[in-house]
Design an enzyme around this catalytic site. Sequence first.
Site, PDB file in Angstrom:
ATOM      1  N   HIS A  72      23.607 103.630 -25.616  1.00 37.37           N
ATOM      2  CA  HIS A  72      23.563 104.499 -24.430  1.00 37.37           C
ATOM      3  C   HIS A  72      24.742 105.462 -24.463  1.00 37.37           C
ATOM      4  O   HIS A  72      25.889 105.038 -24.458  1.00 37.37           O
ATOM      5  CB  HIS A  72      23.602 103.664 -23.143  1.00 37.37           C
ATOM      6  CG  HIS A  72      22.259 103.081 -22.788  1.00 37.37           C
ATOM      7  ND1 HIS A  72      21.933 102.739 -21.499  1.00 37.37           N
ATOM      8  CD2 HIS A  72      21.184 102.790 -23.552  1.00 37.37           C
ATOM      9  CE1 HIS A  72      20.693 102.276 -21.477  1.00 37.37           C
ATOM     10  NE2 HIS A  72      20.212 102.281 -22.711  1.00 37.37           N
ATOM     11  N   TYR A 200      23.515 103.381 -11.360  1.00 36.76           N
ATOM     12  CA  TYR A 200      24.385 102.728 -10.368  1.00 36.76           C
ATOM     13  C   TYR A 200      24.210 103.502  -9.066  1.00 36.76           C
ATOM     14  O   TYR A 200      24.482 104.702  -9.022  1.00 36.76           O
ATOM     15  CB  TYR A 200      25.846 102.821 -10.797  1.00 36.76           C
ATOM     16  CG  TYR A 200      26.246 101.949 -11.954  1.00 36.76           C
ATOM     17  CD1 TYR A 200      26.053 102.360 -13.279  1.00 36.76           C
ATOM     18  CD2 TYR A 200      26.833 100.702 -11.736  1.00 36.76           C
ATOM     19  CE1 TYR A 200      26.433 101.563 -14.340  1.00 36.76           C
ATOM     20  CE2 TYR A 200      27.221  99.887 -12.805  1.00 36.76           C
ATOM     21  CZ  TYR A 200      27.019 100.322 -14.093  1.00 36.76           C
ATOM     22  OH  TYR A 200      27.398  99.532 -15.155  1.00 36.76           O
ATOM     23  N   PRO A 292      31.187  92.490 -11.701  1.00 35.74           N
ATOM     24  CA  PRO A 292      30.406  93.017 -12.831  1.00 35.74           C
ATOM     25  C   PRO A 292      30.107  94.515 -12.743  1.00 35.74           C
ATOM     26  O   PRO A 292      29.542  95.082 -13.655  1.00 35.74           O
ATOM     27  CB  PRO A 292      29.118  92.191 -12.792  1.00 35.74           C
ATOM     28  CG  PRO A 292      29.056  91.620 -11.432  1.00 35.74           C
ATOM     29  CD  PRO A 292      30.442  91.490 -10.940  1.00 35.74           C
ATOM     30  N   LYS A 296      32.659  94.690 -17.429  1.00 40.81           N
ATOM     31  CA  LYS A 296      33.862  94.383 -18.198  1.00 40.81           C
ATOM     32  C   LYS A 296      34.057  92.907 -18.535  1.00 40.81           C
ATOM     33  O   LYS A 296      34.855  92.567 -19.401  1.00 40.81           O
ATOM     34  CB  LYS A 296      35.102  94.865 -17.412  1.00 40.81           C
ATOM     35  CG  LYS A 296      35.186  96.367 -17.324  1.00 40.81           C
ATOM     36  CD  LYS A 296      35.514  97.010 -18.681  1.00 40.81           C
ATOM     37  CE  LYS A 296      34.983  98.429 -18.789  1.00 40.81           C
ATOM     38  NZ  LYS A 296      33.921  98.561 -19.789  1.00 40.81           N
ATOM     39  N   TYR A 384      34.725 103.062 -18.905  1.00 43.03           N
ATOM     40  CA  TYR A 384      33.448 102.348 -19.006  1.00 43.03           C
ATOM     41  C   TYR A 384      33.128 101.966 -20.462  1.00 43.03           C
ATOM     42  O   TYR A 384      32.706 100.840 -20.728  1.00 43.03           O
ATOM     43  CB  TYR A 384      32.310 103.213 -18.452  1.00 43.03           C
ATOM     44  CG  TYR A 384      31.015 102.462 -18.229  1.00 43.03           C
ATOM     45  CD1 TYR A 384      30.076 102.320 -19.258  1.00 43.03           C
ATOM     46  CD2 TYR A 384      30.736 101.869 -17.003  1.00 43.03           C
ATOM     47  CE1 TYR A 384      28.904 101.613 -19.069  1.00 43.03           C
ATOM     48  CE2 TYR A 384      29.550 101.167 -16.804  1.00 43.03           C
ATOM     49  CZ  TYR A 384      28.637 101.045 -17.837  1.00 43.03           C
ATOM     50  OH  TYR A 384      27.471 100.336 -17.641  1.00 43.03           O
TER      51      TYR A 384
HETATM   52  P1  FAS Z   1      31.757  81.511 -20.178  1.00 43.48           P
HETATM   53  O1  FAS Z   1      31.829  81.025 -18.747  1.00 43.48           O
HETATM   54  O2  FAS Z   1      30.619  82.366 -20.613  1.00 43.48           O
HETATM   55  O3  FAS Z   1      31.733  80.245 -21.161  1.00 43.48           O
HETATM   56  C1  FAS Z   1      32.559  79.122 -20.896  1.00 43.48           C
HETATM   57  C2  FAS Z   1      31.899  77.911 -21.535  1.00 43.48           C
HETATM   58  O4  FAS Z   1      32.770  76.791 -21.362  1.00 43.48           O
HETATM   59  C3  FAS Z   1      30.582  77.560 -20.842  1.00 43.48           C
HETATM   60  O5  FAS Z   1      29.553  77.419 -21.807  1.00 43.48           O
HETATM   61  C4  FAS Z   1      30.879  76.235 -20.127  1.00 43.48           C
HETATM   62  O6  FAS Z   1      29.771  75.366 -20.118  1.00 43.48           O
HETATM   63  C5  FAS Z   1      31.998  75.667 -20.979  1.00 43.48           C
HETATM   64  N1  FAS Z   1      32.885  74.748 -20.247  1.00 43.48           N
HETATM   65  C6  FAS Z   1      33.333  74.861 -18.979  1.00 43.48           C
HETATM   66  N2  FAS Z   1      34.138  73.826 -18.672  1.00 43.48           N
HETATM   67  C7  FAS Z   1      34.203  73.030 -19.787  1.00 43.48           C
HETATM   68  C8  FAS Z   1      34.860  71.821 -20.103  1.00 43.48           C
HETATM   69  N3  FAS Z   1      35.618  71.193 -19.182  1.00 43.48           N
HETATM   70  N4  FAS Z   1      34.693  71.286 -21.337  1.00 43.48           N
HETATM   71  C9  FAS Z   1      33.921  71.924 -22.271  1.00 43.48           C
HETATM   72  N5  FAS Z   1      33.257  73.083 -22.023  1.00 43.48           N
HETATM   73  C10 FAS Z   1      33.411  73.626 -20.794  1.00 43.48           C
HETATM   74  N6  FAS Z   1      29.897  90.122 -17.116  1.00 43.48           N
HETATM   75  C11 FAS Z   1      29.477  91.389 -17.339  1.00 43.48           C
HETATM   76  O7  FAS Z   1      30.143  92.117 -18.090  1.00 43.48           O
HETATM   77  N7  FAS Z   1      28.326  91.870 -16.746  1.00 43.48           N
HETATM   78  C12 FAS Z   1      27.550  91.064 -15.933  1.00 43.48           C
HETATM   79  O8  FAS Z   1      26.528  91.494 -15.400  1.00 43.48           O
HETATM   80  C13 FAS Z   1      27.939  89.733 -15.691  1.00 43.48           C
HETATM   81  N8  FAS Z   1      27.179  88.895 -14.897  1.00 43.48           N
HETATM   82  C14 FAS Z   1      27.611  87.611 -14.676  1.00 43.48           C
HETATM   83  C15 FAS Z   1      26.857  86.719 -13.860  1.00 43.48           C
HETATM   84  C16 FAS Z   1      27.301  85.411 -13.623  1.00 43.48           C
HETATM   85  C17 FAS Z   1      26.473  84.483 -12.748  1.00 43.48           C
HETATM   86  C18 FAS Z   1      28.514  84.972 -14.191  1.00 43.48           C
HETATM   87  C19 FAS Z   1      29.022  83.563 -13.910  1.00 43.48           C
HETATM   88  C20 FAS Z   1      29.263  85.827 -15.000  1.00 43.48           C
HETATM   89  C21 FAS Z   1      28.812  87.155 -15.241  1.00 43.48           C
HETATM   90  N9  FAS Z   1      29.535  88.037 -16.067  1.00 43.48           N
HETATM   91  C22 FAS Z   1      29.141  89.310 -16.306  1.00 43.48           C
HETATM   92  C23 FAS Z   1      30.743  87.624 -16.685  1.00 43.48           C
HETATM   93  C24 FAS Z   1      30.393  86.851 -17.932  1.00 43.48           C
HETATM   94  O9  FAS Z   1      29.605  87.649 -18.756  1.00 43.48           O
HETATM   95  C25 FAS Z   1      31.686  86.400 -18.547  1.00 43.48           C
HETATM   96  O10 FAS Z   1      32.642  87.446 -18.577  1.00 43.48           O
HETATM   97  C26 FAS Z   1      31.498  85.831 -19.925  1.00 43.48           C
HETATM   98  O11 FAS Z   1      30.546  84.803 -19.846  1.00 43.48           O
HETATM   99  C27 FAS Z   1      32.857  85.319 -20.386  1.00 43.48           C
HETATM  100  O12 FAS Z   1      32.658  84.510 -21.488  1.00 43.48           O
HETATM  101  P2  FAS Z   1      33.543  83.197 -21.688  1.00 43.48           P
HETATM  102  O13 FAS Z   1      34.969  83.522 -21.453  1.00 43.48           O
HETATM  103  O14 FAS Z   1      33.098  82.633 -22.994  1.00 43.48           O
HETATM  104  O15 FAS Z   1      33.141  82.210 -20.471  1.00 43.48           O
HETATM  105  C1  PHB Z   2      23.405  93.978 -16.793  1.00 48.97           C
HETATM  106  O1  PHB Z   2      22.559  94.597 -17.488  1.00 48.97           O
HETATM  107  O2  PHB Z   2      23.299  92.756 -16.524  1.00 48.97           O
HETATM  108  C2  PHB Z   2      24.591  94.742 -16.242  1.00 48.97           C
HETATM  109  C3  PHB Z   2      24.812  96.042 -16.665  1.00 48.97           C
HETATM  110  C4  PHB Z   2      25.902  96.741 -16.164  1.00 48.97           C
HETATM  111  C5  PHB Z   2      26.735  96.127 -15.237  1.00 48.97           C
HETATM  112  C6  PHB Z   2      26.501  94.815 -14.816  1.00 48.97           C
HETATM  113  C7  PHB Z   2      25.421  94.129 -15.316  1.00 48.97           C
HETATM  114  O3  PHB Z   2      27.786  96.821 -14.726  1.00 48.97           O
END
Ligand code: FAS
Ligand code: PHB
Length: 389
Positions: A72, A200, A292, A296, A384
């Site tokens: 994009h 957005y 989100p 980032k 961005y």
């Molecule tokens: P993660 O949380 O992905 O991974 C951590 C891992 O550690 C998990 O698999 C968990 O099961 C494991 N864990 C936890 N405790 C543990 C323990 N005690 N022992 C062993 N394992 C354990 N970011 C965006 O950029 N755009 C988005 O739209 C977006 N939407 C999101 C929606 C939701 C509901 C959430 C929760 C996050 C969202 N995020 C988004 C942010 C997300 O993408 C995170 O930044 C990303 O998953 C970060 O990756 P990790 O640091 O690996 O953490």
């Molecule tokens: C998504 O595609 O899930 C998404 C894209 C852009 C954002 C947040 C989420 O800023």
Amino acid sequence: MRTQVCIIGGGPSGLLLSQLLHLKGIDTIVLERQSRAYVLSRIRAGVLETGLCNLLRKAGAGERMDREGFIHGGTLLAAEGRKFRIDFDGLIGKSVMVYGQTEVTRDLYDARDRMDGKIIHDVDGTTIHSADTDAPYVTFVKDGTEQRVDCEWVAGCDGFHGVSRKTIPDSVLRQYEKVYPFGWLGILSETPPVDDELIYANHERGFALCSMRNANLSRYYIQAPVDDPLGKWSDDTFWDELRRRLPAEAADRMVTGPSIEKSIAPLRSFIAEPMRWGRLFLVGDAAHIVPPTGAKGLNLAASDVHYLSDALIRLYDENYSAGIETYSANALARVWKASRFSWWMTSTLHRFPTQTAFDQNMQEAELSYLENSRAAQTALAENYVGLPY
Ligand code: FAS
Ligand code: PHB
């Protein structure tokens, strides 16, 4: 068991770190609380910065992204029924990749499997011991049996609710938090995206975002009360509300369909300092959470992995320790800048329950400045697509 780096968390940051270290001959063990199927069932981020794309290619996990991902060169902003474009390519010559975090994680698991990476799923009671000594170790329970991993370093890649951050003494840890008074209600639908790029939207009824995963898989979000029961939001109710918040030409063009995933996520800004304590490092969501809106979260986890993997590789290869010593400061410098951008995007695009008429006029002035200023659009674009590592 013994390893050089014990990685807690088998999400994107833990898997990427493990893969990059293994490629340089550094031994790791990944401990993951959930099953692989559960980890891969999560629907999260969708936009990848160039830095993350390059790390995935370096890790040997970028081939499907390059084949199936969408480049994009810009994004669309909508307000008061109008739409305007931020031209990343034209302004700064850069772009982003649209490719779901679920697929990134799947590709990383596949890459770890190809190298026989050691990942232990379904662990309980993970506990970090002696992180402030030269002999840290981690204990956990698997199938009812307590096990121990002796290691030289521990990488806490275990997300916001993990154990790593909680291992750092309160006397050392500094935490900064802002909780937003709303959440994002998101759905996934097997429908064609409403536009070629993301939209957005700032609307008096609340924020909306139109995103995508591929030509027949769309991801949509609307700002909603974080404590709303999901049952309040039927598919039809969601689609009607989303359409109200978009410019008419987009609303009229939108193809709706049954949701295949629906969830409400809270929004917060959170940063913990330092991101190192003794031989324990915090990585990704274990150390920071961003709303989100700026896409980032996953991308900041990637830059943390970049700094830490480089530091550990140079330590083991050259006995060069400066990277380890400066990891926390280097990672946090980028985290604070990305947090600022995510806060700014959230503040500019959402309606706050307590905002005054003055606040509303500030939002409208901000959006008008963005629509009409190359300098303002360039600032949004460079944040961005991702500030340099
Ligand atoms: P993660 O949380 O992905 O991974 C951590 C891992 O550690 C998990 O698999 C968990 O099961 C494991 N864990 C936890 N405790 C543990 C323990 N005690 N022992 C062993 N394992 C354990 N970011 C965006 O950029 N755009 C988005 O739209 C977006 N939407 C999101 C929606 C939701 C509901 C959430 C929760 C996050 C969202 N995020 C988004 C942010 C997300 O993408 C995170 O930044 C990303 O998953 C970060 O990756 P990790 O640091 O690996 O953490
Ligand atoms: C998504 O595609 O899930 C998404 C894209 C852009 C954002 C947040 C989420 O800023």
